[in-house]
Design a protein around this motif. Structure first.
Motif, PDB file in Angstrom:
ATOM      1  N   HIS A 132      -9.845 -14.616  -6.093  1.00 46.43           N
ATOM      2  CA  HIS A 132     -10.084 -14.190  -4.708  1.00 46.43           C
ATOM      3  C   HIS A 132     -11.334 -13.315  -4.569  1.00 46.43           C
ATOM      4  CE1 HIS A 132      -6.010 -15.711  -4.182  1.00 46.43           C
ATOM      5  NE2 HIS A 132      -6.350 -15.834  -2.908  1.00 46.43           N
ATOM      6  N   GLY A 133     -12.163 -13.309  -5.617  1.00 45.53           N
ATOM      7  CA  GLY A 133     -13.444 -12.620  -5.520  1.00 45.53           C
ATOM      8  C   GLY A 133     -13.470 -11.202  -6.050  1.00 45.53           C
ATOM      9  N   GLN A 142     -13.563  -1.506  -3.778  1.00 42.99           N
ATOM     10  CA  GLN A 142     -14.302  -1.728  -2.543  1.00 42.99           C
ATOM     11  C   GLN A 142     -13.443  -2.389  -1.465  1.00 42.99           C
ATOM     12  OE1 GLN A 142     -17.632  -4.042  -3.925  1.00 42.99           O
ATOM     13  NE2 GLN A 142     -18.638  -2.276  -4.853  1.00 42.99           N
ATOM     14  N   TRP A 143     -12.307  -2.894  -1.847  1.00 41.54           N
ATOM     15  CA  TRP A 143     -11.431  -3.582  -0.900  1.00 41.54           C
ATOM     16  C   TRP A 143     -10.617  -2.573  -0.092  1.00 41.54           C
ATOM     17  CZ3 TRP A 143      -9.292  -8.902  -0.663  1.00 41.54           C
ATOM     18  CH2 TRP A 143     -10.189  -9.838  -1.168  1.00 41.54           C
ATOM     19  N   ALA A 147      -6.352  -5.445   3.166  1.00 42.74           N
ATOM     20  CA  ALA A 147      -6.966  -6.744   2.886  1.00 42.74           C
ATOM     21  C   ALA A 147      -6.289  -7.439   1.704  1.00 42.74           C
ATOM     22  CB  ALA A 147      -8.463  -6.586   2.618  1.00 42.74           C
ATOM     23  N   LEU A 148      -5.637  -6.665   0.856  1.00 39.01           N
ATOM     24  CA  LEU A 148      -4.924  -7.259  -0.281  1.00 39.01           C
ATOM     25  C   LEU A 148      -3.744  -8.117   0.173  1.00 39.01           C
ATOM     26  CD1 LEU A 148      -4.883  -4.259  -2.786  1.00 39.01           C
ATOM     27  CD2 LEU A 148      -6.344  -6.281  -2.863  1.00 39.01           C
ATOM     28  N   ASP A 149      -3.246  -7.879   1.391  1.00 44.21           N
ATOM     29  CA  ASP A 149      -2.139  -8.680   1.919  1.00 44.21           C
ATOM     30  C   ASP A 149      -2.507 -10.157   2.030  1.00 44.21           C
ATOM     31  OD1 ASP A 149      -0.396  -6.512   2.186  1.00 44.21           O
ATOM     32  OD2 ASP A 149      -1.135  -6.049   4.202  1.00 44.21           O
ATOM     33  N   ARG A 161       1.695  -1.341  -5.467  1.00 42.07           N
ATOM     34  CA  ARG A 161       1.054  -0.369  -6.353  1.00 42.07           C
ATOM     35  C   ARG A 161      -0.456  -0.331  -6.113  1.00 42.07           C
ATOM     36  NH1 ARG A 161       1.772  -2.670 -10.993  1.00 42.07           N
ATOM     37  NH2 ARG A 161       3.989  -2.191 -11.048  1.00 42.07           N
ATOM     38  N   LEU A 162      -1.076  -1.496  -6.007  1.00 46.22           N
ATOM     39  CA  LEU A 162      -2.528  -1.534  -5.780  1.00 46.22           C
ATOM     40  C   LEU A 162      -2.902  -0.912  -4.442  1.00 46.22           C
ATOM     41  CD1 LEU A 162      -3.484  -5.082  -7.136  1.00 46.22           C
ATOM     42  CD2 LEU A 162      -3.920  -2.856  -8.196  1.00 46.22           C
ATOM     43  N   LYS A 163      -2.127  -1.190  -3.425  1.00 50.17           N
ATOM     44  CA  LYS A 163      -2.408  -0.615  -2.114  1.00 50.17           C
ATOM     45  C   LYS A 163      -2.297   0.909  -2.158  1.00 50.17           C
ATOM     46  CE  LYS A 163      -1.003  -2.832   1.600  1.00 50.17           C
ATOM     47  NZ  LYS A 163      -0.170  -3.579   2.575  1.00 50.17           N
ATOM     48  N   ARG A 164      -1.250   1.420  -2.838  1.00 55.02           N
ATOM     49  CA  ARG A 164      -1.092   2.877  -2.964  1.00 55.02           C
ATOM     50  C   ARG A 164      -2.284   3.482  -3.696  1.00 55.02           C
ATOM     51  NH1 ARG A 164       4.256   1.712  -4.282  1.00 55.02           N
ATOM     52  NH2 ARG A 164       3.780   1.973  -6.492  1.00 55.02           N
ATOM     53  N   GLU A 165      -2.697   2.843  -4.786  1.00 53.57           N
ATOM     54  CA  GLU A 165      -3.817   3.380  -5.563  1.00 53.57           C
ATOM     55  C   GLU A 165      -5.119   3.345  -4.769  1.00 53.57           C
ATOM     56  OE1 GLU A 165      -4.102   1.756  -9.512  1.00 53.57           O
ATOM     57  OE2 GLU A 165      -1.973   2.102  -9.888  1.00 53.57           O
ATOM     58  N   LEU A 166      -5.344   2.268  -4.018  1.00 51.09           N
ATOM     59  CA  LEU A 166      -6.554   2.198  -3.190  1.00 51.09           C
ATOM     60  C   LEU A 166      -6.534   3.262  -2.098  1.00 51.09           C
ATOM     61  CD1 LEU A 166      -7.191  -1.640  -2.797  1.00 51.09           C
ATOM     62  CD2 LEU A 166      -8.540   0.017  -4.110  1.00 51.09           C
TER      63      LEU A 166
END
Length: 175
Positions: A132-133, A142-143, A147-149, A161-166
């Motif tokens: 997905h780039g 940078q995301w 947008a990860l959804d 987990r990724l959303k929390r960390e971002l």
């Protein structure tokens, strides 16, 4: 009391001429392959040249590791990061279409591996993100979290987990 003899090579010892020539040859070969990759007429040609660039970097990494891994390691890591980004960009431009499935899987596993440095991202999630780039941890940062959804294939726990960390990195960066 006897004096202890130090048999290690000092860090500032000069490099033997033959070793220097070998390293220079590897660097020139890598440079040539990278330029060939960047100057390719099509994404497919660029991918073919990229494969050779990766092999050259592997050889250079092996040779440099014998000298001083603490110094040369970061240099090689930055070069790998650049190759991972290039591989990802070429994938997104259709440059992998001419490869058979085993070649695509090998390329994907190799170039997505850097994402596994992020806590909680295993090889499968790294490959999903790569496709997905997102080629590396810097690009992931940078995301926007929401947008990860849009990325299909991440399990709910990894996504959360990724959303929390971002979100946490955005808050700490704003402070």
């Amino acid at each position: 009391m006897s004096a202890k003899t130090d048999t290690s090579t000092p860090k500032d010892a000069p490099i033997e001429h033959e070793t220097a020539e070998t390293l220079l040859s590897l660097v020139r070969r890598l440079e040539h392959e990278l330029l060939t990759t960047l100057d390719a007429d099509s994404p497919q040609q660029a991918v073919d040249s990229l494969l050779t660039s990766v092999e050259c970097l592997d050889e250079l990494d092996t040779a440099l590791a014998e000298l001083d891994p603490q110094v040369t390691g970061p240099l090689v890591q930055r070069l790998r990061l650049g190759l991972d980004r290039l591989a990802c960009d070429l994938y997104r431009r259709g440059g992998w279409q001419h490869l058979d499935e085993s070649q695509r899987q090998a390329l994907l596993a190799r170039h997505a591996a850097g994402l596994t440095q992020v806590d909680g991202i295993g090889p499968a999630s790294a490959q999903v993100l790569f496709l997905h780039g997102i080629s590396d941890p810097e690009r992931l940062c940078q995301w926007e979290p929401d947008a990860l959804d849009d990325i299909e294939g991440l399990n709910a726990a990894v996504l959360a987990r990724l959303k929390r960390e971002l979100e946490a990195s955005r808050k700490s960066g704003a402070e």
